[in-house]
Scaffold this motif. Structure first.
Motif, PDB file in Angstrom:
ATOM      1  N   LEU A  39       0.860  -1.353   0.077  1.00 34.28           N
ATOM      2  CA  LEU A  39      -0.042   0.021  -0.149  1.00 34.28           C
ATOM      3  C   LEU A  39       0.865   1.173  -0.076  1.00 34.28           C
ATOM      4  O   LEU A  39       0.413   2.422  -0.681  1.00 34.28           O
ATOM      5  CB  LEU A  39      -0.951  -0.134   1.263  1.00 34.28           C
ATOM      6  N   LEU A  40       1.924   1.486   0.991  1.00 34.12           N
ATOM      7  CA  LEU A  40       2.879   2.407   0.849  1.00 34.12           C
ATOM      8  C   LEU A  40       3.275   2.609  -0.478  1.00 34.12           C
ATOM      9  O   LEU A  40       3.806   3.766  -1.013  1.00 34.12           O
ATOM     10  CB  LEU A  40       3.781   2.421   1.983  1.00 34.12           C
ATOM     11  N   ARG A  41       3.862   1.495  -1.248  1.00 31.45           N
ATOM     12  CA  ARG A  41       4.446   1.586  -2.573  1.00 31.45           C
ATOM     13  C   ARG A  41       3.526   2.530  -3.439  1.00 31.45           C
ATOM     14  O   ARG A  41       3.819   3.075  -4.292  1.00 31.45           O
ATOM     15  CB  ARG A  41       4.854   0.187  -2.856  1.00 31.45           C
ATOM     16  N   ARG A  42       2.024   1.976  -3.300  1.00 32.52           N
ATOM     17  CA  ARG A  42       1.312   2.438  -4.561  1.00 32.52           C
ATOM     18  C   ARG A  42       0.830   3.847  -4.135  1.00 32.52           C
ATOM     19  O   ARG A  42       0.432   4.589  -5.096  1.00 32.52           O
ATOM     20  CB  ARG A  42      -0.092   1.723  -3.957  1.00 32.52           C
ATOM     21  N   VAL A  43       1.143   4.412  -2.886  1.00 28.21           N
ATOM     22  CA  VAL A  43       1.092   5.910  -2.692  1.00 28.21           C
ATOM     23  C   VAL A  43       2.348   6.543  -2.836  1.00 28.21           C
ATOM     24  O   VAL A  43       2.370   7.877  -2.417  1.00 28.21           O
ATOM     25  CB  VAL A  43       0.516   6.290  -1.348  1.00 28.21           C
ATOM     26  N   GLY A  44       3.405   5.959  -3.382  1.00 28.10           N
ATOM     27  CA  GLY A  44       4.685   6.735  -3.577  1.00 28.10           C
ATOM     28  C   GLY A  44       5.588   6.950  -2.261  1.00 28.10           C
ATOM     29  O   GLY A  44       6.670   7.632  -2.235  1.00 28.10           O
ATOM     30  N   ARG A  45       5.216   6.341  -1.056  1.00 22.03           N
ATOM     31  CA  ARG A  45       6.068   6.239  -0.014  1.00 22.03           C
ATOM     32  C   ARG A  45       7.005   5.048  -0.045  1.00 22.03           C
ATOM     33  O   ARG A  45       7.180   4.069   0.748  1.00 22.03           O
ATOM     34  CB  ARG A  45       5.169   6.395   1.293  1.00 22.03           C
ATOM     35  N   ASP A  46       8.134   5.110  -0.882  1.00 22.55           N
ATOM     36  CA  ASP A  46       8.972   4.006  -1.355  1.00 22.55           C
ATOM     37  C   ASP A  46       9.657   3.698  -0.011  1.00 22.55           C
ATOM     38  O   ASP A  46      10.210   2.439   0.024  1.00 22.55           O
ATOM     39  CB  ASP A  46       9.815   4.173  -2.493  1.00 22.55           C
ATOM     40  N   ALA A  47      10.603   4.498   0.516  1.00 21.64           N
ATOM     41  CA  ALA A  47      11.553   4.348   1.594  1.00 21.64           C
ATOM     42  C   ALA A  47      10.677   3.653   2.891  1.00 21.64           C
ATOM     43  O   ALA A  47      11.167   2.498   3.370  1.00 21.64           O
ATOM     44  CB  ALA A  47      11.882   5.703   2.075  1.00 21.64           C
ATOM     45  N   GLU A  48       9.333   3.990   3.184  1.00 21.37           N
ATOM     46  CA  GLU A  48       8.671   3.193   3.929  1.00 21.37           C
ATOM     47  C   GLU A  48       8.393   1.859   3.634  1.00 21.37           C
ATOM     48  O   GLU A  48       8.268   1.040   4.574  1.00 21.37           O
ATOM     49  CB  GLU A  48       7.497   4.343   4.357  1.00 21.37           C
ATOM     50  N   ALA A  49       8.256   1.931   2.451  1.00 23.66           N
ATOM     51  CA  ALA A  49       7.783   0.463   1.902  1.00 23.66           C
ATOM     52  C   ALA A  49       8.843  -0.520   2.105  1.00 23.66           C
ATOM     53  O   ALA A  49       8.730  -1.650   2.347  1.00 23.66           O
ATOM     54  CB  ALA A  49       7.297   0.665   0.305  1.00 23.66           C
ATOM     55  N   ALA A  50       9.974   0.020   1.686  1.00 25.05           N
ATOM     56  CA  ALA A  50      11.260  -0.835   1.925  1.00 25.05           C
ATOM     57  C   ALA A  50      11.388  -1.446   3.270  1.00 25.05           C
ATOM     58  O   ALA A  50      11.623  -2.548   3.406  1.00 25.05           O
ATOM     59  CB  ALA A  50      12.474  -0.083   1.267  1.00 25.05           C
ATOM     60  N   GLY A  51      11.278  -0.667   4.086  1.00 26.89           N
ATOM     61  CA  GLY A  51      11.312  -1.013   5.557  1.00 26.89           C
ATOM     62  C   GLY A  51      10.475  -1.932   6.103  1.00 26.89           C
ATOM     63  O   GLY A  51      10.641  -2.746   6.698  1.00 26.89           O
ATOM     64  N   GLU A  52       9.158  -1.856   5.368  1.00 26.80           N
ATOM     65  CA  GLU A  52       8.357  -2.782   5.844  1.00 26.80           C
ATOM     66  C   GLU A  52       8.257  -4.128   4.930  1.00 26.80           C
ATOM     67  O   GLU A  52       8.361  -5.200   5.652  1.00 26.80           O
ATOM     68  CB  GLU A  52       6.863  -2.257   5.510  1.00 26.80           C
TER      69      GLU A  52
END
Length: 382
Positions: free
Chosen positions: A344-357
């Motif tokens: 979901l984070l990836r889909r909204v462009g929050r890639d750095a947070e997505a990588a951590g998850e």
């Protein structure tokens, strides 16, 4: 084997010892004498002989002689007897389910603990206490009267469902699934349906397992890579199983408020019936998840509902729904929560947070296929 041996011993601990001794005898004898033509029958016979010897040594054969000469149960009845013995109302619901998984299904204690989102030591103690309680209470090894079955049914269905889940995605190891465990769960669901064909939740469980198991050949690629539902070849799905599941779901939803297995089956058959990923009826799936969350307020259901919500109303609203789950202690070791949140984070462009998850999800799973999938998702963010 355990169920057949318990018929002789009426003692779970003694039956387990006799079964283990039979396996040891096979490991010792078969390399020299060859594997018998019917190895399963050989093992069952050896275990029962061990049980008779143990009873003689304990000088209790005379007292239990009438049990040894009772007619043999019909084929397949012994596992059902053992299931309903484990699901006796004298035990707590969690203990009932854990005992079925351990004694009927042979699931390791550590894997049962993961399914319950608790530590292995906690689950081992729970299983031990439940076995002792069965022995102390002298709970009989027999099929309960018809009037007692409904009170034991939910735990039996839950255990079979958890067994299937353990096979559908193996808790650890090099491959995504354990089809032998999933197939065992499907066999037990059919046995329960044969015994209780009018029970709506039994129909629901069988439909749920059929709809999910119908995709087993397409869930990984030739190289063992995990394939998302959107990537799977739907032409290779088992259409006969899906049609059977659909018929069972119709019967499970009729006659009043549907139960949790009927609702899960309805969701699974909607996924299985869609001609393509783009044709998935997400609004209807979200409605079913709303009903399921009302019938079964589980954090895992809430997580799955968030996935459907993202498809209907967008990822931002779904992310907001995940916030309470992140504070739920039961979900701290559940790797699908950070995996879903990462997507979901990836889909909204929050890639750095997505990588951590993605990293957190990868570190929480011991399944190599899932780890490889999450590493691939991580590499796409670089």
């Amino acid at each position: 084997m355990l169920a057949a041996t318990v018929r002789v011993t009426r003692d779970l601990d003694l039956a387990e010892e006799c079964v283990q001794d039979a396996y040891l005898a096979a490991l010792r004898d078969w390399p020299h004498r060859g594997v018998p033509e019917r190895p399963g029958a050989w093992l069952v016979t050896a275990a029962r002989h061990n049980a008779l010897d143990a009873l003689r040594r304990a000088a209790t054969l005379r007292a239990k002689l009438h049990l040894l000469v009772e007619p043999e149960s019909a084929e397949g009845d012994d596992p059902l007897r053992l299931i309903f013995l484990c699901c006796h109302p004298a035990l707590s619901p969690d203990a009932q389910v854990a005992l079925v998984l351990r004694l009927v299904c042979g699931v390791p204690t550590g894997d049962i603990a993961k399914a319950f989102l608790v530590g292995e030591a906690t689950m081992a103690a729970r299983v031990t206490r439940a076995k002792k309680k069965i022995t102390a209470a002298r709970i009989p090894f027999r099929m309960p009267p018809a009037g007692e079955l409904p009170g034991r049914l939910d735990a039996a269905l839950t255990a079979v469902h958890l067994l299937f889940t353990t096979g559908h995605v193996a808790p650890d190891g090099p491959v995504l699934a354990r089809d032998d465990l999933a197939g065992r769960a499907l066999d037990l669901a059919r046995l329960l349906h044969r015994l209780l064909p009018r029970e709506r939740e039994v129909r629901g469980l069988l439909a749920l397992l059929l709809a999910n198991h119908a995709r087993r050949a397409t869930r990984t690629g030739p190289d063992g890579r995990l394939l998302r539902l959107s990537e799977q070849d739907r032409s290779a799905w088992d259409r006969r199983a899906i049609a059977e599941a659909d018929t069972l779901v119709v019967g499970a939803l009729r006659g009043g408020r549907p139960g949790r297995f009927a609702l899960q089956a309805a969701i699974a058959t909607l996924h299985a019936s869609a001609p393509a990923w783009a044709d998935t009826d997400w609004p209807q799936i979200l409605v079913l998840y709303d009903a399921l969350l009302d019938a079964w307020p589980s954090p895992v259901v809430a997580l799955n509902r968030a996935v459907a919500l993202a498809e209907v109303r967008g990822p931002r609203e779904a992310l907001a729904e995940l916030e309470p789950l992140r504070r739920d202690e039961r979900m701290l070791r559940y790797h699908y929560l950070p995996a879903v949140r990462a997507d979901l984070l990836r889909r909204v462009g929050r890639d750095a947070e997505a990588a951590g998850e993605y990293r957190r999800a990868r570190d929480l799973t011991a399944n190599a296929a899932e780890q490889a999938f999450l590493n691939a998702r991580l590499s796409e963010l670089d």
